[in-house]
Design a protein around this motif. Structure first.
Motif, short mmCIF file in Angstrom:
data_model
loop_
_atom_site.label_atom_id
_atom_site.label_comp_id
_atom_site.label_asym_id
_atom_site.label_seq_id
_atom_site.Cartn_x
_atom_site.Cartn_y
_atom_site.Cartn_z
N THR A 1 -3.04 -2.30 -3.07
CA THR A 1 -4.24 -1.54 -2.73
C THR A 1 -4.09 -0.05 -3.09
O THR A 1 -4.11 0.82 -2.21
N SER B 1 -15.07 0.51 -4.85
CA SER B 1 -13.74 -0.09 -5.05
C SER B 1 -13.86 -1.32 -5.93
O SER B 1 -14.87 -2.02 -5.89
N ALA C 1 -12.08 -8.16 3.21
CA ALA C 1 -11.57 -6.91 3.80
C ALA C 1 -12.21 -5.70 3.12
O ALA C 1 -12.62 -4.75 3.78
N MET C 2 -12.30 -5.75 1.80
CA MET C 2 -12.89 -4.63 1.06
C MET C 2 -14.32 -4.39 1.54
O MET C 2 -14.73 -3.26 1.80
N LEU D 1 -7.30 -0.46 5.85
CA LEU D 1 -7.60 -1.55 4.90
C LEU D 1 -6.40 -2.51 4.81
O LEU D 1 -6.56 -3.74 4.82
N HIS E 1 -14.42 -3.37 5.45
CA HIS E 1 -13.88 -2.02 5.60
C HIS E 1 -14.98 -1.00 5.29
O HIS E 1 -15.24 -0.07 6.07
N LYS F 1 -9.00 1.46 -4.83
CA LYS F 1 -9.90 2.04 -3.84
C LYS F 1 -10.66 3.23 -4.40
O LYS F 1 -10.21 3.91 -5.30
N ASP G 1 0.85 -1.19 0.00
CA ASP G 1 0.00 0.00 0.00
C ASP G 1 0.89 1.25 0.00
O ASP G 1 2.10 1.18 0.25
#
Ligand SMILES: NC(=O)C1=CN([C@@H]2O[C@H](COP(=O)(O)OP(=O)(O)OC[C@H]3O[C@@H](n4cnc5c(N)ncnc54)[C@H](OP(=O)(O)O)[C@@H]3O)[C@@H](O)[C@H]2O)[C@H](O)CC1
Ligand SMILES: [K+]
Length: 513
Positions: A384, A425, A474-475, A453, A478, A421, A360
């Motif tokens: 990400t 997303s 996770a997406m 994230l 989050h 993102k 990230d």
């Protein structure tokens, strides 16, 4: 939920007509009936407060001459039958009206209300400012950008202040790419009543002005067709995310859920390490160690006694690689900066890592400066980027549609996942598929959200989720945590710590999806 092209939806339509079986006109009646039900329930909130009495409501239905127009005519008939005031206009966009359009017009004709025929500019009425305009000019049959009288009517509708409700699609919008489409020729819709499955163009930032709230109406297209058809794009629903969540065994222990390593933070950006580490701890990892410059260690200790800390040789930033053999998942990048020794340490990490990496922020910026490293990322790694980071990785600024195409290409070429993102997303897989997210809100456009994230994905990877499930879950979670946090905040006040505070509720909410 699959996202199909207009062409595939037409095939689904034909398959349903043949195999349910159902007459096409009856499928139209069913679809328009659902539009009526939606309008009946929603109308009190759609009209301005000044028009609270039903007798003063006006539904202005503007139809093309294909089946989308046919849906509009059936809806008009249902509204009239239920005593609502309607105005019905037919825009002669083609001199070959569809069979079901003609049949629906005949049925409407049996009522007494006359239809406004729009063939030339002078026929275009002044649309009111306080009605509901039902937009039924074009749907999935649009085969070129709107032109002629159809386009003129669309432009005139857009000048009206009335609430616009589009049937199936905002007229003039294509299902996928609208790069060569002039936005002025597309209805600026407030609500879209779309049939069965959403269309990709609803989720693209370039279409924001035309795409309002999307309501998916299940018109009962044949389940066999929907199950068996291959789809590149998918919309991640709550029930699909819930299926990914693993049940914890009664006899499991912290070793079962893995050891996560977070490499984050540098002088002035220790907070990024706090957020990523906290989110990781709150997302299922058995153990979390954060590798950090010594100067940031106290901040981390004070923020999270549960965390273990690994000191970097440099006091202020990430400069050397710890022994990687202890870790089941590694997240790197939030706030690390781009010092020369950080760049070298990241290169070494990519070379040495035996587990998929989550990259990230600055890790992505360093990667963008060294694109040849991409091929050496451990398979299944997850990137990400936000749109700015992605355009650096892609080498140019692209439209949202083009970004998703490029995202797919990079994922397939390098065997990695990319989570781009933003509102809606998108997560691309090495096999070419793309998941579009359904959670999140504009309050999440603030610093630190990306760090959390990274932490969530790394936590799930440590807890033995496969990269696909870790990234997708996770997406979703989050965004869901952001939505739950918003209940006690506003879009202006929401911060990443609020999101972390709601992670527990967000995971739990999956059992209700
Ligand atoms: N698929 C389903 O599940 C169901 C769909 N329904 C509804 O049907 C439409 C699709 O209907 P279709 O007749 O295929 O297409 P449209 O109504 O969207 O439009 C076709 C007509 O528009 C003309 N056209 C197309 N592009 C343009 C343009 N740029 N300018 C002017 N005219 C245009 C086209 O004319 P041609 O000259 O090309 O022949 C057609 O006349 C779907 O969206 C749903 O609303 C069912 O009712 C329920 C099931
Ligand atoms: K429409």
């Amino acid at each position: 939920m699959k996202i199909l092209s207009a062409e595939k939806i037409r095939e689904a339509d034909a398959y349903t007509i043949k195999h349910e079986p159902i007459k096409s006109i009856d499928l139209m009646e069913r679809a328009a009936g659902l539009c009526f039900d939606w309008l009946y329930a929603a109308a009190p909130k759609l009209f301005p407060d000044s028009i609270s009495e039903e007798k003063d409501w006006v539904f202005y239905i503007v139809c093309g001459t294909g089946n989308n127009g046919g849906d509009g005519l059936v809806l008009a008939r249902l509204l009239q039958r239920n005593g609502y005031n309607t105005e019905v206009a037919v825009v002669h966009v083609s001199d070959k009206p569809s069979k079901d359009f003609t049949a629906s017009l005949d049925k409407l004709g049996k009522g007494k209300k006359s239809v406004i025929e729009i063939k030339k500019t002078a026929d275009i009425p002044d649309f009111p400012d306080n009605a509901i305009i039902i937009d039924a000019i074009f749907g999935t049959g649009l085969n070129r950008p709107s032109e002629g009288i159809g386009r003129e009517v669309i432009e005139k509708i857009n000048q009206s202040k009335s609430t616009k409700v589009s049937i199936d699609m905002p007229s003039g919008l294509f299902d996928c790419d609208n790069a060569k489409n002039d936005p002025k020729g597309i209805v600026r819709s407030n609500h879209i009543l779309t049939f069965q499955l959403p269309k990709l163009s609803f989720f693209l930032s370039e279409n924001e002005a035309m795409v309002g709230a999307v309501h998916i109406l299940d018109i009962g297209l044949h389940p066999d067709f929907l199950k068996n058809i291959d789809a590149t794009f998918h919309y991640l629903t709550g029930s699909e995310a819930a299926e990914m969540r693993k049940v914890r065994g009664t006899y499991s222990h912290k070793g079962t859920y893995g050891h996560a390593l977070i490499i984050a933070g540098a002088e002035g950006k220790w907070g990024a390490a706090v957020l990523a580490s906290k989110a990781c701890l709150r997302s299922g990892a058995g153990l979390v160690t954060t590798h950090i410059g010594t100067q940031g260690a106290d901040i981390l200790h004070n923020a999270m006694p549960e965390l273990m800390i690994q000191h970097d040789k440099a006091g202020t930033h990430f400069s050397n690689l710890p022994d990687l053999s202890d870790y089941d998942a590694i997240g790197v990048g939030p706030g690390i900066g781009k010092s020369d020794d950080t760049v070298r340490a990241l290169k070494l990490l990519i070379q040495e890592a035996k587990v998929p990496l989550v990259l990230d922020a600055d890790a992505l910026n360093i990667l963008a400066d060294n694109l040849t490293w991409m091929a050496f990322l451990p398979k299944g790694s997850i990137l990400t980027p936000h749109p700015g980071e992605f355009s650096r990785l892609a080498g140019s600024k692209l439209s949202h549609f083009e970004s998703i195409e490029k995202q797919r290409e990079i994922s397939q070429k390098n065997g990695i996942y990319i989570l781009l993102k933003g509102a809606n997303s998108s997560l691309s897989f090495p096999d070419g598929r793309v998941l579009i997210n359904s959670t999140g809100n504009p309050g999440m456009a603030s610093g630190g959200m990306g760090d959390t994230l990274t932490g969530i994905i790394t936590g799930l990877l440590a807890a033995q989720y496969k990269p696909l499930e870790a990234a997708a879950l996770a997406m979703f979670v989050h965004g869901r945590a952001g939505d739950l946090a918003l209940k006690n905040q506003s879009v202006e006040s929401l911060v990443a710590s609020d999101l972390i505070d709601n992670l527990g509720k967000a995971f739990e909410s999956l059992s209700h999806d």
